[in-house]
Design an enzyme around this catalytic site. Structure first.
Site, mmCIF file in Angstrom:
data_model
loop_
_atom_site.group_PDB
_atom_site.id
_atom_site.type_symbol
_atom_site.label_atom_id
_atom_site.label_comp_id
_atom_site.label_asym_id
_atom_site.label_seq_id
_atom_site.Cartn_x
_atom_site.Cartn_y
_atom_site.Cartn_z
ATOM 1 N N PRO A 34 0.793 -1.223 0.000
ATOM 2 C CA PRO A 34 0.000 0.000 0.000
ATOM 3 C C PRO A 34 0.831 1.282 0.000
ATOM 4 O O PRO A 34 1.867 1.364 0.652
ATOM 5 C CB PRO A 34 -0.818 -0.092 1.291
ATOM 6 C CG PRO A 34 -0.105 -1.066 2.142
ATOM 7 C CD PRO A 34 0.555 -2.037 1.202
ATOM 8 N N ASN A 35 0.334 2.232 -0.746
ATOM 9 C CA ASN A 35 0.874 3.593 -0.847
ATOM 10 C C ASN A 35 2.178 3.686 -1.634
ATOM 11 O O ASN A 35 2.668 4.796 -1.869
ATOM 12 C CB ASN A 35 1.051 4.219 0.548
ATOM 13 C CG ASN A 35 -0.266 4.345 1.284
ATOM 14 O OD1 ASN A 35 -1.221 4.907 0.737
ATOM 15 N ND2 ASN A 35 -0.362 3.796 2.481
ATOM 16 N N ARG A 68 5.357 10.908 -2.471
ATOM 17 C CA ARG A 68 5.027 10.582 -1.081
ATOM 18 C C ARG A 68 6.222 10.847 -0.155
ATOM 19 O O ARG A 68 7.262 10.196 -0.300
ATOM 20 C CB ARG A 68 4.652 9.098 -0.990
ATOM 21 C CG ARG A 68 4.390 8.610 0.407
ATOM 22 C CD ARG A 68 4.306 7.092 0.435
ATOM 23 N NE ARG A 68 4.018 6.625 1.771
ATOM 24 C CZ ARG A 68 4.192 5.373 2.180
ATOM 25 N NH1 ARG A 68 4.644 4.456 1.334
ATOM 26 N NH2 ARG A 68 3.916 5.036 3.417
ATOM 27 N N TYR A 114 11.238 8.808 1.608
ATOM 28 C CA TYR A 114 11.239 7.735 0.604
ATOM 29 C C TYR A 114 11.978 8.102 -0.689
ATOM 30 O O TYR A 114 12.114 7.254 -1.568
ATOM 31 C CB TYR A 114 9.793 7.323 0.292
ATOM 32 C CG TYR A 114 9.075 6.760 1.499
ATOM 33 C CD1 TYR A 114 9.535 5.610 2.133
ATOM 34 C CD2 TYR A 114 7.946 7.391 2.032
ATOM 35 C CE1 TYR A 114 8.890 5.093 3.249
ATOM 36 C CE2 TYR A 114 7.296 6.883 3.151
ATOM 37 C CZ TYR A 114 7.772 5.742 3.754
ATOM 38 O OH TYR A 114 7.136 5.233 4.864
ATOM 39 N N ASN A 123 8.224 -5.493 -0.855
ATOM 40 C CA ASN A 123 8.052 -4.336 0.023
ATOM 41 C C ASN A 123 6.568 -4.274 0.338
ATOM 42 O O ASN A 123 5.779 -3.770 -0.467
ATOM 43 C CB ASN A 123 8.524 -3.037 -0.636
ATOM 44 C CG ASN A 123 8.437 -1.864 0.348
ATOM 45 O OD1 ASN A 123 7.870 -1.998 1.437
ATOM 46 N ND2 ASN A 123 8.993 -0.727 -0.032
ATOM 47 N N ALA A 133 3.105 -0.850 4.874
ATOM 48 C CA ALA A 133 2.609 -0.937 6.249
ATOM 49 C C ALA A 133 2.158 -2.352 6.617
ATOM 50 O O ALA A 133 2.172 -2.724 7.797
ATOM 51 C CB ALA A 133 1.467 0.053 6.458
ATOM 52 N N GLU A 167 12.803 -9.327 1.883
ATOM 53 C CA GLU A 167 11.993 -8.194 2.336
ATOM 54 C C GLU A 167 12.803 -6.922 2.099
ATOM 55 O O GLU A 167 13.986 -6.876 2.446
ATOM 56 C CB GLU A 167 11.700 -8.369 3.829
ATOM 57 C CG GLU A 167 10.984 -7.175 4.450
ATOM 58 C CD GLU A 167 10.827 -7.330 5.975
ATOM 59 O OE1 GLU A 167 11.286 -8.348 6.547
ATOM 60 O OE2 GLU A 167 10.259 -6.400 6.578
ATOM 61 N N HIS A 219 12.810 -2.486 2.271
ATOM 62 C CA HIS A 219 12.203 -1.205 2.642
ATOM 63 C C HIS A 219 13.109 -0.094 2.139
ATOM 64 O O HIS A 219 14.342 -0.213 2.202
ATOM 65 C CB HIS A 219 12.057 -1.074 4.160
ATOM 66 C CG HIS A 219 11.162 -2.120 4.746
ATOM 67 N ND1 HIS A 219 9.782 -2.039 4.680
ATOM 68 C CD2 HIS A 219 11.447 -3.281 5.370
ATOM 69 C CE1 HIS A 219 9.262 -3.119 5.259
ATOM 70 N NE2 HIS A 219 10.250 -3.895 5.677
ATOM 71 N N ARG A 253 12.900 4.769 12.824
ATOM 72 C CA ARG A 253 11.680 5.579 12.722
ATOM 73 C C ARG A 253 10.777 5.325 13.934
ATOM 74 O O ARG A 253 11.269 5.048 15.005
ATOM 75 C CB ARG A 253 10.985 5.261 11.390
ATOM 76 C CG ARG A 253 11.878 5.564 10.178
ATOM 77 C CD ARG A 253 11.178 5.272 8.879
ATOM 78 N NE ARG A 253 9.985 6.111 8.721
ATOM 79 C CZ ARG A 253 9.029 5.886 7.815
ATOM 80 N NH1 ARG A 253 9.133 4.849 6.991
ATOM 81 N NH2 ARG A 253 7.986 6.688 7.734
HETATM 82 C C1 DQA Z 1 8.202 1.110 3.899
HETATM 83 C C2 DQA Z 1 8.245 1.309 5.415
HETATM 84 C C3 DQA Z 1 6.876 1.061 6.030
HETATM 85 O O1 DQA Z 1 6.931 1.285 7.426
HETATM 86 C C4 DQA Z 1 5.855 2.016 5.437
HETATM 87 O O2 DQA Z 1 4.574 1.747 5.962
HETATM 88 C C5 DQA Z 1 5.857 2.009 3.948
HETATM 89 C C6 DQA Z 1 7.137 1.968 3.255
HETATM 90 C C7 DQA Z 1 9.554 1.461 3.239
HETATM 91 O O3 DQA Z 1 9.764 1.059 2.096
HETATM 92 O O4 DQA Z 1 10.387 2.147 3.850
HETATM 93 O O5 DQA Z 1 4.824 2.109 3.322
HETATM 94 O O6 DQA Z 1 7.939 -0.249 3.624
#
Ligand code: DQA
Length: 149
Positions: free
Chosen positions: A10-11, A18, A23, A74, A77, A98, A100, A107
């Site tokens: 998501p997002n 964003r 990011y 990735n 959340a 995994e 990020h 954070r």
């Molecule tokens: C994320 C880190 C997560 O905590 C966050 O909710 C994201 C992006 C990252 O790529 O740093 O959506 O996965």
């Protein structure tokens, strides 16, 4: 290695605009193009997807697991909340790295715990968009070492 799956939660469709201070400025399309440029000359298919829905990610992990193909994940959340993804990775015996963009340990406290890390083959975080490139390099190196470039 015939294919690599890159699954985004998501997002992450909003990358580029964003919270760029967290990011970065690269868009998901730019990350995909870079990974494609590494995979294409090697004859490796890149299945690059994004969804805001947890169930889509579960389905795609299952697909990759069935095909025996590695996954760069990735989960956004959902990384911090999803027992369904934990179960999917375990059930599918999927080889997952995994990733990020941000260093989730530097954070908010709620980001420190990942549901996925215990069932991931490895974790790469904190290198911005390059976290994805590093994960791909890890899979390429592993395939090369196994004599299956
Ligand atoms: C994320 C880190 C997560 O905590 C966050 O909710 C994201 C992006 C990252 O790529 O740093 O959506 O996965």
């Amino acid at each position: 290695m015939k294919a690599v799956h890159v699954l985004n939660g998501p997002n992450l469709n909003l990358l580029g605009t964003r919270e760029p201070e967290t990011y970065g400025h690269a868009t998901l399309a730019e990350i995909e193009a870079r990974l494609c440029a590494r995979c294409n000359p090697r004859g490796i298919a890149l299945h690059f997807r994004q969804s805001n829905h947890e169930g889509d990610l579960v389905t795609w992990v299952q697909e990759a697991g069935r095909a025996g193909e590695p996954v760069i994940l990735n989960a956004g959340a959902f990384s911090h909340t999803s027992i369904a993804l934990y179960d999917a990775i375990k059930a599918a015996s999927a080889q997952v790295i995994e990733v990020h963009l941000s260093n989730i340990h530097a954070r908010e406290d709620f980001r420190r715990r990942s549901m996925i890390s215990p069932v991931a083959r490895g974790v790469i975080l904190g290198f911005g968009a390059f976290s994805y490139d590093l994960a791909l390099e890890a899979f390429l190196a592993r395939a090369e070492a196994a004599g299956k470039p």
